[in-house]
Design a protein around this motif. Structure first.
Motif, PDB file in Angstrom:
ATOM      1  N   ASN A 155       0.824  -1.198   0.000  1.00 50.12           N
ATOM      2  CA  ASN A 155       0.000   0.000   0.000  1.00 50.12           C
ATOM      3  C   ASN A 155       0.860   1.251   0.000  1.00 50.12           C
ATOM      4  N   LEU A 156       0.325   2.270  -0.630  1.00 49.26           N
ATOM      5  CA  LEU A 156       0.990   3.560  -0.783  1.00 49.26           C
ATOM      6  C   LEU A 156       0.033   4.630  -0.277  1.00 49.26           C
ATOM      7  N   ARG A 157       0.521   5.510   0.607  1.00 52.59           N
ATOM      8  CA  ARG A 157      -0.351   6.579   1.094  1.00 52.59           C
ATOM      9  C   ARG A 157       0.363   7.929   0.992  1.00 52.59           C
ATOM     10  N   TRP A 158      -0.407   8.935   0.654  1.00 56.90           N
ATOM     11  CA  TRP A 158       0.107  10.295   0.466  1.00 56.90           C
ATOM     12  C   TRP A 158      -0.717  11.243   1.309  1.00 56.90           C
ATOM     13  N   ALA A 159      -0.042  12.193   1.959  1.00 54.07           N
ATOM     14  CA  ALA A 159      -0.714  13.226   2.754  1.00 54.07           C
ATOM     15  C   ALA A 159      -0.275  14.597   2.269  1.00 54.07           C
ATOM     16  N   ASP A 160      -1.207  15.497   2.158  1.00 56.68           N
ATOM     17  CA  ASP A 160      -0.983  16.846   1.647  1.00 56.68           C
ATOM     18  C   ASP A 160      -0.249  17.706   2.685  1.00 56.68           C
ATOM     19  N   GLN A 161       0.181  18.890   2.276  1.00 58.12           N
ATOM     20  CA  GLN A 161       0.712  19.862   3.222  1.00 58.12           C
ATOM     21  C   GLN A 161      -0.363  20.201   4.252  1.00 58.12           C
ATOM     22  N   ARG A 162       0.088  20.543   5.479  1.00 65.03           N
ATOM     23  CA  ARG A 162      -0.862  20.874   6.524  1.00 65.03           C
ATOM     24  C   ARG A 162      -0.238  21.857   7.487  1.00 65.03           C
ATOM     25  N   ALA A 163      -1.093  22.606   8.152  1.00 67.53           N
ATOM     26  CA  ALA A 163      -0.628  23.642   9.074  1.00 67.53           C
ATOM     27  C   ALA A 163      -0.079  23.022  10.356  1.00 67.53           C
ATOM     28  N   ASP A 164       0.970  23.641  10.892  1.00 69.46           N
ATOM     29  CA  ASP A 164       1.516  23.300  12.200  1.00 69.46           C
ATOM     30  C   ASP A 164       2.182  24.561  12.727  1.00 69.46           C
ATOM     31  N   PHE A 165       2.942  24.466  13.788  1.00 67.15           N
ATOM     32  CA  PHE A 165       3.632  25.644  14.292  1.00 67.15           C
ATOM     33  C   PHE A 165       5.091  25.325  14.573  1.00 67.15           C
ATOM     34  N   GLY A 166       5.929  26.355  14.456  1.00 71.30           N
ATOM     35  CA  GLY A 166       7.369  26.219  14.639  1.00 71.30           C
ATOM     36  C   GLY A 166       8.066  26.522  13.326  1.00 71.30           C
ATOM     37  N   PRO A 167       9.380  26.826  13.370  1.00 71.19           N
ATOM     38  CA  PRO A 167      10.247  26.849  14.553  1.00 71.19           C
ATOM     39  C   PRO A 167      10.335  28.221  15.241  1.00 71.19           C
ATOM     40  N   TYR A 168       9.628  29.237  14.706  1.00 72.48           N
ATOM     41  CA  TYR A 168       9.796  30.591  15.232  1.00 72.48           C
ATOM     42  C   TYR A 168       8.631  30.986  16.126  1.00 72.48           C
ATOM     43  N   SER A 169       8.875  31.883  17.080  1.00 72.12           N
ATOM     44  CA  SER A 169       7.853  32.363  18.010  1.00 72.12           C
ATOM     45  C   SER A 169       7.684  33.862  17.885  1.00 72.12           C
TER      46      SER A 169
END
Length: 239
Positions: A155-169
Motif C-alpha cells: 500500500n501507498l499513502r500520500w498526505a498533503d501539506q498541513r498547518a503546524d507551528f514552529g520553529p519561530y515564536s
C-alpha cells in the motif's frame, strides 16, 4: 442502509454524538493543561455505494461527512508556551468527502483506492486546525497465493501539506508562529502465511523507501522498519 437490488446501488448514512474526557497525558504530560474541559461532538455522514456487476467485483463508494466539535482538545500555540500547549477549541468543524473503490481484478487479486478531502476549521479564529491534511489518498494491491493460505499486500499513502507551528515564536507573546509541513508519500508491505488453521506467520515492512517526514513539527517518525512474528490460537473448535 437502503439497497436497490435492481441497480446494485446502496444508500447509507449514520448519525451520532461523542464525548471524550482529557487523558492524564493531556492533563499532566508534555504541554499539559489541568484546565482542559471534556470534548463533545456531533457527527453525521451520508453516501452512495455502487457495484458495477452482480458479483460486486468492482464497487465505488462516495461519502460526505460532517463533525461539529465543542471544546475540541487540541495541541496548539499558546502565549508563554514556546513549544505549545493542550487547549480547548471552543468550536470546530470538519467536513469533507471520501471516495473509495475496490476492484477484484482476478479471483486472488484485489486493488483498492481511497481519496479523502477534509476541511477542518477552528470556528473561533477561522483558521485551519493544525496537523490535518486537506487531501489524502491511498492505493493498495493485495495478492493471495496457495488457495488463499498466503497473502502479500502493498500500500501507498500520500498526505498533503498541513498547518503546524514552529520553529519561530512571536517576539512579544512567545507563542509559536504557524508554518506548513511538507507533503509526504509512504509505502508499506505486509505478508502472512497460514501454516495451519491455528498458526499464522506474518511479516511487515513499514516505510519501505526510508522516507524522512514529519506528521508534527519537530517530532521524528519511524524510518525503514521490519517486523516478523507468529500468531498461534489455542482452544476452540475449527469450522
Amino acid at each position: 442502509k437502503y439497497q436497490v437490488l435492481e441497480t446494485n446501488t446502496a444508500f447509507h448514512g449514520t448519525i451520532g454524538t461523542g464525548f471524550r474526557a482529557p487523558s492524564l497525558a493531556e492533563y499532566f504530560g508534555f504541554g499539559g493543561n489541568t484546565g482542559l474541559r471534556p470534548e463533545e461532538s456531533k457527527g453525521w455522514d451520508v453516501g452512495i455505494e455502487q457495484a458495477f456487476d452482480d458479483e460486486r467485483r468492482f464497487v465505488v463508494d462516495t461519502t460526505y461527512f460532517r463533525n461539529d466539535f465543542s471544546n475540541l482538545i487540541n495541541f496548539a500555540p499558546a502565549p508563554g508556551f514556546p513549544f505549545g500547549r493542550n487547549q480547548n477549541v471552543d468550536s470546530a468543524l470538519t467536513t469533507g468527502v471520501e471516495l473509495t473503490a475496490n476492484w477484484l481484478v482476478l479471483d486472488d487479486t484485489l486493488l483498492t483506492a481511497t481519496y479523502t478531502h477534509t476541511n477542518a476549521i477552528d470556528r473561533t479564529t477561522n483558521l485551519p486546525l493544525l496537523r490535518r491534511p486537506p487531501n489524502k489518498y491511498a492505493l493498495g494491491v493485495s495478492q493471495f497465493f496457495a488457495q488463499r493460505k498466503a497473502n502479500v499486500a502493498f500500500n501507498l499513502r500520500w498526505a498533503d501539506q498541513r498547518a503546524d507551528f514552529g520553529p519561530y515564536s512571536d517576539p512579544i507573546t512567545f507563542a509559536p508562529i504557524r508554518t506548513q509541513l511538507s507533503s509526504y508519500t509512504i509505502a508499506n508491505v505486509q505478508a502472512y502465511y497460514d501454516w495451519k488453521p491455528s498458526v499464522r506467520f506474518f511479516t511487515r515492512v513499514d516505510n519501505v523507501f526510508d522516507k524522512q517526514y514529519e506528521e508534527a513539527y519537530g517530532f521524528a517518525t519511524p524510518r525503514f522498519s521490519a517486523y516478523a512474528g507468529v500468531t498461534m490460537t489455542f482452544g476452540g473448535t475449527q469450522p
